[in-house]
Design a protein around this motif. Structure first.
Motif, PDB file in Angstrom:
ATOM      1  N   GLU A   3     -38.448  13.921  10.980  1.00  0.00           N
ATOM      2  CA  GLU A   3     -38.193  13.985   9.546  1.00  0.00           C
ATOM      3  C   GLU A   3     -37.844  15.428   9.211  1.00  0.00           C
ATOM      4  OE1 GLU A   3     -40.831  13.343   5.609  1.00  0.00           O
ATOM      5  OE2 GLU A   3     -40.632  11.577   6.898  1.00  0.00           O
ATOM      6  N   ILE A   4     -36.941  15.603   8.256  1.00  0.00           N
ATOM      7  CA  ILE A   4     -36.474  16.940   7.883  1.00  0.00           C
ATOM      8  C   ILE A   4     -36.922  17.253   6.465  1.00  0.00           C
ATOM      9  CG2 ILE A   4     -34.408  18.319   7.387  1.00  0.00           C
ATOM     10  CD1 ILE A   4     -33.067  16.630   9.660  1.00  0.00           C
ATOM     11  N   ARG A   5     -37.319  18.520   6.257  1.00  0.00           N
ATOM     12  CA  ARG A   5     -37.603  19.016   4.911  1.00  0.00           C
ATOM     13  C   ARG A   5     -36.747  20.246   4.699  1.00  0.00           C
ATOM     14  NH1 ARG A   5     -40.868  22.948   2.150  1.00  0.00           N
ATOM     15  NH2 ARG A   5     -41.639  23.710   4.152  1.00  0.00           N
ATOM     16  N   ILE A   6     -35.878  20.188   3.697  1.00  0.00           N
ATOM     17  CA  ILE A   6     -35.060  21.350   3.345  1.00  0.00           C
ATOM     18  C   ILE A   6     -35.913  22.239   2.451  1.00  0.00           C
ATOM     19  CG2 ILE A   6     -32.947  22.143   2.245  1.00  0.00           C
ATOM     20  CD1 ILE A   6     -31.744  19.373   3.050  1.00  0.00           C
ATOM     21  N   ARG A   7     -36.143  23.460   2.883  1.00  0.00           N
ATOM     22  CA  ARG A   7     -37.099  24.335   2.202  1.00  0.00           C
ATOM     23  C   ARG A   7     -36.676  24.724   0.795  1.00  0.00           C
ATOM     24  NH1 ARG A   7     -40.490  28.208   5.798  1.00  0.00           N
ATOM     25  NH2 ARG A   7     -41.349  26.671   7.223  1.00  0.00           N
ATOM     26  N   ASN A   8     -35.378  24.952   0.558  1.00  0.00           N
ATOM     27  CA  ASN A   8     -34.919  25.396  -0.767  1.00  0.00           C
ATOM     28  C   ASN A   8     -35.116  24.338  -1.842  1.00  0.00           C
ATOM     29  OD1 ASN A   8     -34.084  27.829   0.280  1.00  0.00           O
ATOM     30  ND2 ASN A   8     -31.960  27.193   0.523  1.00  0.00           N
ATOM     31  N   THR A   9     -34.994  23.080  -1.472  1.00  0.00           N
ATOM     32  CA  THR A   9     -35.016  21.999  -2.456  1.00  0.00           C
ATOM     33  C   THR A   9     -36.207  21.056  -2.282  1.00  0.00           C
ATOM     34  OG1 THR A   9     -33.718  20.541  -1.035  1.00  0.00           O
ATOM     35  CG2 THR A   9     -32.492  21.995  -2.549  1.00  0.00           C
ATOM     36  N   ASN A  10     -36.916  21.191  -1.162  1.00  0.00           N
ATOM     37  CA  ASN A  10     -38.011  20.291  -0.794  1.00  0.00           C
ATOM     38  C   ASN A  10     -37.523  18.850  -0.566  1.00  0.00           C
ATOM     39  OD1 ASN A  10     -40.630  20.589   0.046  1.00  0.00           O
ATOM     40  ND2 ASN A  10     -41.485  19.752  -1.839  1.00  0.00           N
ATOM     41  N   GLU A  11     -36.211  18.669  -0.440  1.00  0.00           N
ATOM     42  CA  GLU A  11     -35.646  17.345  -0.130  1.00  0.00           C
ATOM     43  C   GLU A  11     -36.083  16.939   1.267  1.00  0.00           C
ATOM     44  OE1 GLU A  11     -31.282  15.318   0.844  1.00  0.00           O
ATOM     45  OE2 GLU A  11     -31.376  17.372   0.127  1.00  0.00           O
ATOM     46  N   ARG A  12     -36.372  15.632   1.431  1.00  0.00           N
ATOM     47  CA  ARG A  12     -36.752  15.094   2.739  1.00  0.00           C
ATOM     48  C   ARG A  12     -35.681  14.130   3.218  1.00  0.00           C
ATOM     49  NH1 ARG A  12     -41.187  16.038   5.409  1.00  0.00           N
ATOM     50  NH2 ARG A  12     -42.774  17.278   4.415  1.00  0.00           N
ATOM     51  N   ILE A  13     -35.434  14.202   4.526  1.00  0.00           N
ATOM     52  CA  ILE A  13     -34.472  13.300   5.167  1.00  0.00           C
ATOM     53  C   ILE A  13     -35.207  12.576   6.268  1.00  0.00           C
ATOM     54  CG2 ILE A  13     -32.324  13.166   6.485  1.00  0.00           C
ATOM     55  CD1 ILE A  13     -31.557  15.873   5.083  1.00  0.00           C
ATOM     56  N   SER A  14     -35.167  11.248   6.249  1.00  0.00           N
ATOM     57  CA  SER A  14     -35.846  10.468   7.277  1.00  0.00           C
ATOM     58  C   SER A  14     -34.919   9.361   7.764  1.00  0.00           C
ATOM     59  CB  SER A  14     -37.161   9.894   6.737  1.00  0.00           C
ATOM     60  OG  SER A  14     -36.912   9.103   5.605  1.00  0.00           O
ATOM     61  N   GLY A  15     -35.352   8.680   8.804  1.00  0.00           N
ATOM     62  CA  GLY A  15     -34.526   7.646   9.416  1.00  0.00           C
ATOM     63  C   GLY A  15     -33.670   8.273  10.498  1.00  0.00           C
ATOM     64  N   GLU A  16     -33.685   7.668  11.685  1.00  0.00           N
ATOM     65  CA  GLU A  16     -33.028   8.275  12.845  1.00  0.00           C
ATOM     66  C   GLU A  16     -31.564   8.628  12.584  1.00  0.00           C
ATOM     67  OE1 GLU A  16     -32.367   7.553  17.629  1.00  0.00           O
ATOM     68  OE2 GLU A  16     -33.523   6.085  16.488  1.00  0.00           O
ATOM     69  N   GLN A  17     -30.789   7.726  11.982  1.00  0.00           N
ATOM     70  CA  GLN A  17     -29.369   7.999  11.752  1.00  0.00           C
ATOM     71  C   GLN A  17     -29.160   9.117  10.728  1.00  0.00           C
ATOM     72  OE1 GLN A  17     -27.087   6.925  13.800  1.00  0.00           O
ATOM     73  NE2 GLN A  17     -28.728   5.817  14.824  1.00  0.00           N
ATOM     74  N   ASN A  18     -29.970   9.149   9.678  1.00  0.00           N
ATOM     75  CA  ASN A  18     -29.852  10.200   8.665  1.00  0.00           C
ATOM     76  C   ASN A  18     -30.213  11.565   9.244  1.00  0.00           C
ATOM     77  OD1 ASN A  18     -29.170   8.248   6.734  1.00  0.00           O
ATOM     78  ND2 ASN A  18     -31.296   7.981   6.120  1.00  0.00           N
ATOM     79  N   VAL A  19     -31.296  11.603  10.026  1.00  0.00           N
ATOM     80  CA  VAL A  19     -31.724  12.848  10.665  1.00  0.00           C
ATOM     81  C   VAL A  19     -30.633  13.333  11.611  1.00  0.00           C
ATOM     82  CG1 VAL A  19     -33.364  13.800  12.358  1.00  0.00           C
ATOM     83  CG2 VAL A  19     -34.204  12.470  10.395  1.00  0.00           C
ATOM     84  N   LYS A  20     -30.127  12.430  12.445  1.00  0.00           N
ATOM     85  CA  LYS A  20     -29.092  12.792  13.411  1.00  0.00           C
ATOM     86  C   LYS A  20     -27.838  13.309  12.691  1.00  0.00           C
ATOM     87  CE  LYS A  20     -26.606  11.167  17.496  1.00  0.00           C
ATOM     88  NZ  LYS A  20     -26.087  12.479  17.647  1.00  0.00           N
ATOM     89  N   ALA A  21     -27.419  12.640  11.634  1.00  0.00           N
ATOM     90  CA  ALA A  21     -26.228  13.057  10.894  1.00  0.00           C
ATOM     91  C   ALA A  21     -26.415  14.455  10.295  1.00  0.00           C
ATOM     92  CB  ALA A  21     -25.896  12.038   9.798  1.00  0.00           C
ATOM     93  N   PHE A  22     -27.579  14.692   9.698  1.00  0.00           N
ATOM     94  CA  PHE A  22     -27.854  16.010   9.118  1.00  0.00           C
ATOM     95  C   PHE A  22     -27.839  17.085  10.209  1.00  0.00           C
ATOM     96  CE2 PHE A  22     -30.774  19.460   8.216  1.00  0.00           C
ATOM     97  CZ  PHE A  22     -30.293  19.927   7.000  1.00  0.00           C
ATOM     98  N   LEU A  23     -28.556  16.826  11.314  1.00  0.00           N
ATOM     99  CA  LEU A  23     -28.638  17.823  12.380  1.00  0.00           C
ATOM    100  C   LEU A  23     -27.285  18.052  13.055  1.00  0.00           C
ATOM    101  CD1 LEU A  23     -32.158  17.046  13.883  1.00  0.00           C
ATOM    102  CD2 LEU A  23     -31.487  18.953  12.392  1.00  0.00           C
ATOM    103  N   ASP A  24     -26.477  17.009  13.178  1.00  0.00           N
ATOM    104  CA  ASP A  24     -25.123  17.177  13.721  1.00  0.00           C
ATOM    105  C   ASP A  24     -24.340  18.196  12.885  1.00  0.00           C
ATOM    106  OD1 ASP A  24     -25.470  15.388  15.826  1.00  0.00           O
ATOM    107  OD2 ASP A  24     -24.341  13.757  14.875  1.00  0.00           O
ATOM    108  N   LYS A  25     -24.451  18.103  11.558  1.00  0.00           N
ATOM    109  CA  LYS A  25     -23.748  19.037  10.666  1.00  0.00           C
ATOM    110  C   LYS A  25     -24.263  20.465  10.837  1.00  0.00           C
ATOM    111  CE  LYS A  25     -22.573  15.675   7.122  1.00  0.00           C
ATOM    112  NZ  LYS A  25     -22.920  15.156   5.804  1.00  0.00           N
ATOM    113  N   GLN A  26     -25.526  20.592  11.289  1.00  0.00           N
ATOM    114  CA  GLN A  26     -26.124  21.909  11.505  1.00  0.00           C
ATOM    115  C   GLN A  26     -25.963  22.366  12.959  1.00  0.00           C
ATOM    116  OE1 GLN A  26     -27.253  23.685   8.865  1.00  0.00           O
ATOM    117  NE2 GLN A  26     -26.554  21.937   7.665  1.00  0.00           N
ATOM    118  N   GLU A  27     -25.208  21.590  13.757  1.00  0.00           N
ATOM    119  CA  GLU A  27     -24.938  21.872  15.174  1.00  0.00           C
ATOM    120  C   GLU A  27     -26.199  21.841  16.031  1.00  0.00           C
ATOM    121  OE1 GLU A  27     -22.801  25.592  14.894  1.00  0.00           O
ATOM    122  OE2 GLU A  27     -20.915  24.533  14.573  1.00  0.00           O
TER     123      GLU A  27
END
Length: 180
Positions: A3-27
């Motif tokens: 699970e991902i937490r973006i520190r600036n916004t406290n937004e959370r990203i969960s679910g394998e495909q969502n996590v993978k998509a976010f991390l892909d964009k971050q290389e």
């Protein structure tokens, strides 16, 4: 699952495909292995003998070999940390400094939980990747980050390296970084 937490916004990203998509964009590479493959006796064991470490490496041999072939890793080992680890607090202080490496930092979590704090793109800033058994992550070389334990203070992970002596941390001074 991670699970991902973006520190600036406290937004959370969960679910394998969502996590993978976010991390892909971050290389950042993210994969998932089946942690249930491990023998039950070592699935939640955090003090490991050399034989148990070898058993973990043997259990995940196909996954490790596949990842190593795709990404150029040449050596791997097991790290196990818990409150029983000598000088754990001093070790964590060393880990909990933003740094970079001249090669990827890879963790395949086989038990417990850990967290990577990674500097993302300018529009994202720092984000936390909360990992648990089965999660595999590779933070690219030269990307500012650090790794630490979560509240349970227990983790077992496979580490993969390109350099046979392992990675060396290079401090990264960033006035914009604030500890959570």
């Amino acid at each position: 699952m991670a699970e991902i937490r973006i520190r600036n916004t406290n937004e959370r990203i969960s679910g394998e495909q969502n996590v993978k998509a976010f991390l892909d964009k971050q290389e950042v590479l993210y994969e998932h292995w089946d942690a249930a493959k491990l023998p039950e006796a070592i699935q939640e064991k955090f003090i490991l003998s050399d034989e148990e470490k070898a058993q973990i490496l043997s259990t995940f041999n196909q996954e490790i070999t596949d990842l190593a072939e795709r990404r150029g890793y040449k050596t791997w080992d097991i790290i196990a940390l818990s409150d029983a680890t000598p000088n754990l607090d001093e070790l964590l202080k060393k880990f909990e400094q933003v740094h970079t490496h001249t090669e990827d930092e890879v963790r395949a979590i086989t038990a417990g939980k850990g967290i990577f704090i990674i500097k993302g793109t300018d529009d994202v800033g720092y984000f936390d990747v909360e990992l648990e058994a089965g999660d595999v992550i590779s933070v690219p070389e030269r990307k500012p980050h650090f790794f630490t334990l979560m509240d349970n203070r227990q983790i077992v992970a496979v580490r993969l390296f390109i350099e046979t002596e392992g990675w060396i941390a290079h401090p990264f001074e960033d006035p914009s970084f604030q500890k959570a």
